[in-house]
Design a protein around this motif. Structure first.
Motif, PDB file in Angstrom:
ATOM      1  N   LEU A  92      11.019  -4.100  -3.159  1.00  0.00           N
ATOM      2  CA  LEU A  92       9.918  -5.059  -3.193  1.00  0.00           C
ATOM      3  C   LEU A  92       8.630  -4.392  -3.656  1.00  0.00           C
ATOM      4  CD1 LEU A  92       8.829  -7.874  -2.692  1.00  0.00           C
ATOM      5  CD2 LEU A  92       8.477  -7.247  -0.282  1.00  0.00           C
ATOM      6  N   ALA A  93       8.364  -3.182  -3.164  1.00  0.00           N
ATOM      7  CA  ALA A  93       7.162  -2.463  -3.592  1.00  0.00           C
ATOM      8  C   ALA A  93       7.217  -2.145  -5.088  1.00  0.00           C
ATOM      9  CB  ALA A  93       7.015  -1.174  -2.788  1.00  0.00           C
ATOM     10  N   LEU A  94       8.386  -1.740  -5.575  1.00  0.00           N
ATOM     11  CA  LEU A  94       8.534  -1.460  -7.007  1.00  0.00           C
ATOM     12  C   LEU A  94       8.338  -2.735  -7.831  1.00  0.00           C
ATOM     13  CD1 LEU A  94      11.654   0.916  -6.970  1.00  0.00           C
ATOM     14  CD2 LEU A  94       9.269   1.562  -7.325  1.00  0.00           C
ATOM     15  N   LEU A  95       8.834  -3.851  -7.305  1.00  0.00           N
ATOM     16  CA  LEU A  95       8.679  -5.122  -8.012  1.00  0.00           C
ATOM     17  C   LEU A  95       7.213  -5.532  -8.091  1.00  0.00           C
ATOM     18  CD1 LEU A  95      10.269  -7.582  -9.244  1.00  0.00           C
ATOM     19  CD2 LEU A  95      10.070  -8.623  -6.971  1.00  0.00           C
ATOM     20  N   ILE A  96       6.495  -5.381  -6.987  1.00  0.00           N
ATOM     21  CA  ILE A  96       5.080  -5.777  -6.946  1.00  0.00           C
ATOM     22  C   ILE A  96       4.244  -4.893  -7.866  1.00  0.00           C
ATOM     23  CG2 ILE A  96       3.044  -5.863  -5.455  1.00  0.00           C
ATOM     24  CD1 ILE A  96       4.895  -6.724  -3.170  1.00  0.00           C
ATOM     25  N   TRP A  97       4.421  -3.581  -7.771  1.00  0.00           N
ATOM     26  CA  TRP A  97       3.648  -2.677  -8.614  1.00  0.00           C
ATOM     27  C   TRP A  97       4.064  -2.782 -10.084  1.00  0.00           C
ATOM     28  CZ3 TRP A  97      -0.627   0.131  -7.586  1.00  0.00           C
ATOM     29  CH2 TRP A  97      -0.993   0.284  -6.242  1.00  0.00           C
ATOM     30  N   GLY A  98       5.326  -3.084 -10.323  1.00  0.00           N
ATOM     31  CA  GLY A  98       5.777  -3.219 -11.702  1.00  0.00           C
ATOM     32  C   GLY A  98       5.166  -4.400 -12.420  1.00  0.00           C
ATOM     33  N   SER A  99       4.730  -5.415 -11.655  1.00  0.00           N
ATOM     34  CA  SER A  99       4.114  -6.585 -12.286  1.00  0.00           C
ATOM     35  C   SER A  99       2.811  -6.218 -12.991  1.00  0.00           C
ATOM     36  CB  SER A  99       3.860  -7.671 -11.237  1.00  0.00           C
ATOM     37  OG  SER A  99       2.951  -7.206 -10.243  1.00  0.00           O
ATOM     38  N   GLN A 100       2.110  -5.194 -12.510  1.00  0.00           N
ATOM     39  CA  GLN A 100       0.866  -4.792 -13.159  1.00  0.00           C
ATOM     40  C   GLN A 100       1.112  -4.324 -14.586  1.00  0.00           C
ATOM     41  OE1 GLN A 100      -1.048  -1.836 -10.650  1.00  0.00           O
ATOM     42  NE2 GLN A 100      -2.199  -3.410  -9.558  1.00  0.00           N
ATOM     43  N   SER A 101       2.062  -3.424 -14.757  1.00  0.00           N
ATOM     44  CA  SER A 101       2.344  -2.893 -16.083  1.00  0.00           C
ATOM     45  C   SER A 101       2.952  -3.952 -17.001  1.00  0.00           C
ATOM     46  CB  SER A 101       3.301  -1.701 -15.978  1.00  0.00           C
ATOM     47  OG  SER A 101       3.689  -1.250 -17.255  1.00  0.00           O
ATOM     48  N   SER A 102       3.928  -4.691 -16.499  1.00  0.00           N
ATOM     49  CA  SER A 102       4.623  -5.662 -17.346  1.00  0.00           C
ATOM     50  C   SER A 102       3.692  -6.781 -17.804  1.00  0.00           C
ATOM     51  CB  SER A 102       5.826  -6.244 -16.596  1.00  0.00           C
ATOM     52  OG  SER A 102       6.783  -5.235 -16.345  1.00  0.00           O
ATOM     53  N   LEU A 103       2.928  -7.351 -16.877  1.00  0.00           N
ATOM     54  CA  LEU A 103       2.007  -8.414 -17.262  1.00  0.00           C
ATOM     55  C   LEU A 103       0.859  -7.877 -18.102  1.00  0.00           C
ATOM     56  CD1 LEU A 103       1.780 -10.557 -14.000  1.00  0.00           C
ATOM     57  CD2 LEU A 103       3.111 -11.006 -16.048  1.00  0.00           C
ATOM     58  N   GLY A 104       0.349  -6.698 -17.730  1.00  0.00           N
ATOM     59  CA  GLY A 104      -0.757  -6.115 -18.489  1.00  0.00           C
ATOM     60  C   GLY A 104      -0.382  -5.853 -19.932  1.00  0.00           C
TER      61      GLY A 104
ATOM     62  N   PRO B  86       0.824  -1.217   0.000  1.00  0.00           N
ATOM     63  CA  PRO B  86       0.000   0.000   0.000  1.00  0.00           C
ATOM     64  C   PRO B  86       0.854   1.261   0.000  1.00  0.00           C
ATOM     65  CG  PRO B  86       0.010  -1.014   2.175  1.00  0.00           C
ATOM     66  CD  PRO B  86       0.715  -1.967   1.255  1.00  0.00           C
ATOM     67  N   GLY B  87       0.263   2.321  -0.502  1.00  0.00           N
ATOM     68  CA  GLY B  87       0.978   3.596  -0.541  1.00  0.00           C
ATOM     69  C   GLY B  87       1.679   3.808  -1.867  1.00  0.00           C
ATOM     70  N   ASN B  88       2.470   4.878  -1.914  1.00  0.00           N
ATOM     71  CA  ASN B  88       3.195   5.235  -3.119  1.00  0.00           C
ATOM     72  C   ASN B  88       4.520   4.486  -3.177  1.00  0.00           C
ATOM     73  OD1 ASN B  88       4.323   6.423  -5.354  1.00  0.00           O
ATOM     74  ND2 ASN B  88       4.669   8.423  -4.385  1.00  0.00           N
ATOM     75  N   PRO B  89       4.707   3.592  -4.147  1.00  0.00           N
ATOM     76  CA  PRO B  89       5.972   2.834  -4.200  1.00  0.00           C
ATOM     77  C   PRO B  89       7.171   3.702  -4.538  1.00  0.00           C
ATOM     78  CG  PRO B  89       4.624   2.408  -6.137  1.00  0.00           C
ATOM     79  CD  PRO B  89       3.774   3.201  -5.200  1.00  0.00           C
ATOM     80  N   ARG B  90       6.935   4.904  -5.069  1.00  0.00           N
ATOM     81  CA  ARG B  90       8.032   5.821  -5.391  1.00  0.00           C
ATOM     82  C   ARG B  90       8.478   6.648  -4.178  1.00  0.00           C
ATOM     83  NH1 ARG B  90      10.856   4.300  -9.722  1.00  0.00           N
ATOM     84  NH2 ARG B  90       9.651   4.263 -11.655  1.00  0.00           N
ATOM     85  N   ALA B  91       7.772   6.537  -3.081  1.00  0.00           N
ATOM     86  CA  ALA B  91       8.125   7.331  -1.895  1.00  0.00           C
ATOM     87  C   ALA B  91       9.409   6.805  -1.265  1.00  0.00           C
ATOM     88  CB  ALA B  91       6.989   7.281  -0.882  1.00  0.00           C
ATOM     89  N   SER B  92      10.254   7.716  -0.823  1.00  0.00           N
ATOM     90  CA  SER B  92      11.497   7.340  -0.151  1.00  0.00           C
ATOM     91  C   SER B  92      11.169   6.920   1.276  1.00  0.00           C
ATOM     92  CB  SER B  92      12.475   8.515  -0.148  1.00  0.00           C
ATOM     93  OG  SER B  92      12.807   8.881  -1.470  1.00  0.00           O
TER      94      SER B  92
ATOM     95  N   HIS C 225      13.146  -4.265   5.004  1.00  0.00           N
ATOM     96  CA  HIS C 225      12.972  -4.157   3.549  1.00  0.00           C
ATOM     97  C   HIS C 225      13.590  -5.403   2.923  1.00  0.00           C
ATOM     98  CE1 HIS C 225      11.720   0.005   4.138  1.00  0.00           C
ATOM     99  NE2 HIS C 225      12.787   0.156   4.915  1.00  0.00           N
ATOM    100  N   LEU C 226      12.733  -6.360   2.598  1.00  0.00           N
ATOM    101  CA  LEU C 226      13.197  -7.691   2.222  1.00  0.00           C
ATOM    102  C   LEU C 226      14.102  -7.682   0.994  1.00  0.00           C
ATOM    103  CD1 LEU C 226       9.918  -9.744   2.798  1.00  0.00           C
ATOM    104  CD2 LEU C 226      11.889  -9.475   4.326  1.00  0.00           C
ATOM    105  N   LEU C 227      13.879  -6.756   0.071  1.00  0.00           N
ATOM    106  CA  LEU C 227      14.714  -6.667  -1.123  1.00  0.00           C
ATOM    107  C   LEU C 227      15.563  -5.397  -1.142  1.00  0.00           C
ATOM    108  CD1 LEU C 227      12.270  -8.009  -3.887  1.00  0.00           C
ATOM    109  CD2 LEU C 227      14.053  -9.241  -2.639  1.00  0.00           C
ATOM    110  N   GLY C 228      15.694  -4.750  -0.003  1.00  0.00           N
ATOM    111  CA  GLY C 228      16.525  -3.559   0.075  1.00  0.00           C
ATOM    112  C   GLY C 228      15.848  -2.334  -0.519  1.00  0.00           C
ATOM    113  N   THR C 229      16.630  -1.281  -0.709  1.00  0.00           N
ATOM    114  CA  THR C 229      16.113  -0.028  -1.250  1.00  0.00           C
ATOM    115  C   THR C 229      17.002   0.444  -2.394  1.00  0.00           C
ATOM    116  OG1 THR C 229      17.396   1.346   0.297  1.00  0.00           O
ATOM    117  CG2 THR C 229      15.196   0.643   0.997  1.00  0.00           C
ATOM    118  N   THR C 230      16.458   1.331  -3.202  1.00  0.00           N
ATOM    119  CA  THR C 230      17.210   1.890  -4.322  1.00  0.00           C
ATOM    120  C   THR C 230      18.083   3.035  -3.830  1.00  0.00           C
ATOM    121  OG1 THR C 230      15.509   3.528  -4.885  1.00  0.00           O
ATOM    122  CG2 THR C 230      15.270   1.316  -5.825  1.00  0.00           C
ATOM    123  N   ALA C 231      18.807   3.646  -4.748  1.00  0.00           N
ATOM    124  CA  ALA C 231      19.666   4.780  -4.385  1.00  0.00           C
ATOM    125  C   ALA C 231      18.849   5.965  -3.885  1.00  0.00           C
ATOM    126  CB  ALA C 231      20.515   5.187  -5.589  1.00  0.00           C
TER     127      ALA C 231
END
Length: 314
Positions: free
Chosen positions: A94-106, A64-70, A82-88
């Motif tokens: 993990l949030a980016l991976l989960i939300w990214g599945s919507q666009s990629s699969l869609g 939940p929430g904005n996956p782009r939020a720091s 953070h099971l998969l760590g954080t970006t720079a």
């Protein structure tokens, strides 16, 4: 007189023709899905694919929430928080991976459906009408097949406005020709069958013959073509977005790889920012390939017999 579909072992022979009764096309003895569920590779592929689909649908609940939020400081390694760590930039991978599945699969399934539909229409029309229609459509199909795919993808994506709609248009425009060639080849063999000729003689409309007599006997070919187009769509979208030719502000597995490259993750050793998205793409492609292989083996008598011989040897 019996008629068999040349591309499938699942079809029963046609009914014996009597005066005044048109010859019927073959019918399936067993549903393809039921046979897929009895194939171990297909089940594994379906389970993997189902997990990703559930994750994509439940993204608002899982992250939940904005996956782009720091959320924390940048480039933190995987941890319990953070099971998969954080970006720079401090975004949760993990949030980016989960939300990214919507666009990629869609986009992948949309491209697969549209490319298969166009290829199906072109292939059926070309095989059924033949002559001038077949010559024209074959020339158009061959032109798209001969044009190098990657340069055309890059040129179209570079000059069109960025966005998911552009990605779909570009990938469908470059991906339908292969489907059309496969469908046309199978439809040509069905065009000469007795039940097709009988339907023509009885005065049935062309669309009725193509979609009620020919198409049901091409279900396995259409499904295999669709799965191959979905694999192409997911991989090509990730490739275009990795090159920065998509909407980099959107969230997908391809843009995750793009930002990991821009932020120098490989040089800095922050492997957790790009490996998860790469593994997700590979797993989905692997699952679809397993299903595709199972469909081909089930519907291809030669492959089925070869598998039976191997099983007997074991």
């Amino acid at each position: 007189m019996s008629v068999q579909n040349s591309g499938s072992s699942m079809l029963s022979t046609a009914t014996t023709s009597r005066p005044g009764v048109p010859v019927k096309s073959p019918v399936y003895r067993d549903h393809l899905l039921a046979r897929l569920l009895r194939d171990r590779r297909a089940v594994i592929g379906l389970v993997i694919l189902a997990i990703f689909v559930v994750v994509a649908v439940a993204a608002p609940l899982l992250a939940p929430g904005n996956p782009r939020a720091s959320v924390v400081a940048g480039s933190e390694a995987p941890s319990l928080a953070h099971l998969l760590g954080t970006t720079a930039k401090g975004e949760d991978v993990l949030a980016l991976l989960i939300w990214g599945s919507q666009s990629s699969l869609g986009i992948g399934f949309t491209v697969g459906a549209l490319a298969t539909l166009i290829g199906l229409l072109v292939g059926l029309v070309s095989a059924f009408f033949g002559r001038v229609v077949d010559d024209v459509l074959s020339v158009v199909t061959n032109i798209f097949l001969l044009i190098p795919g990657l340069p055309l993808l890059i040129i179209l994506a570079a000059f069109l406005p960025p966005g998911p709609g552009t990605i779909v248009i570009v990938l469908v425009a470059t991906g339908w020709a292969g489907s059309a060639r496969v469908v046309r080849s199978q439809a040509l063999s069905l065009r000469g069958k007795d039940y097709t000729d009988a339907a023509v003689v009885t005065g049935e409309r062309a669309l009725t013959i193509m979609f009620r007599e020919m198409l049901p006997n091409m279900a396995s070919i259409v499904m295999s073509t669709f799965l191959a187009c979905v694999i192409f769509g997911i991989g090509a979208q990730a490739g275009l977005e990795f090159l920065g030719l998509g909407d980099v502000s959107a969230i997908s597995w391809g843009t995750n790889l793009y930002w990991a490259s821009i932020e120098g993750s490989l040089i800095r050793g922050t492997w957790w920012t790009f490996i998860p998205s790469g593994i997700a793409i590979a797993l989905v492609a692997f699952a679809l390939a397993l299903i595709n292989y199972a469909v081909d083996e089930i519907t291809n008598p030669r492959l089925a017999e070869r598998t039976k011989r191997k099983d007997r040897r074991r």
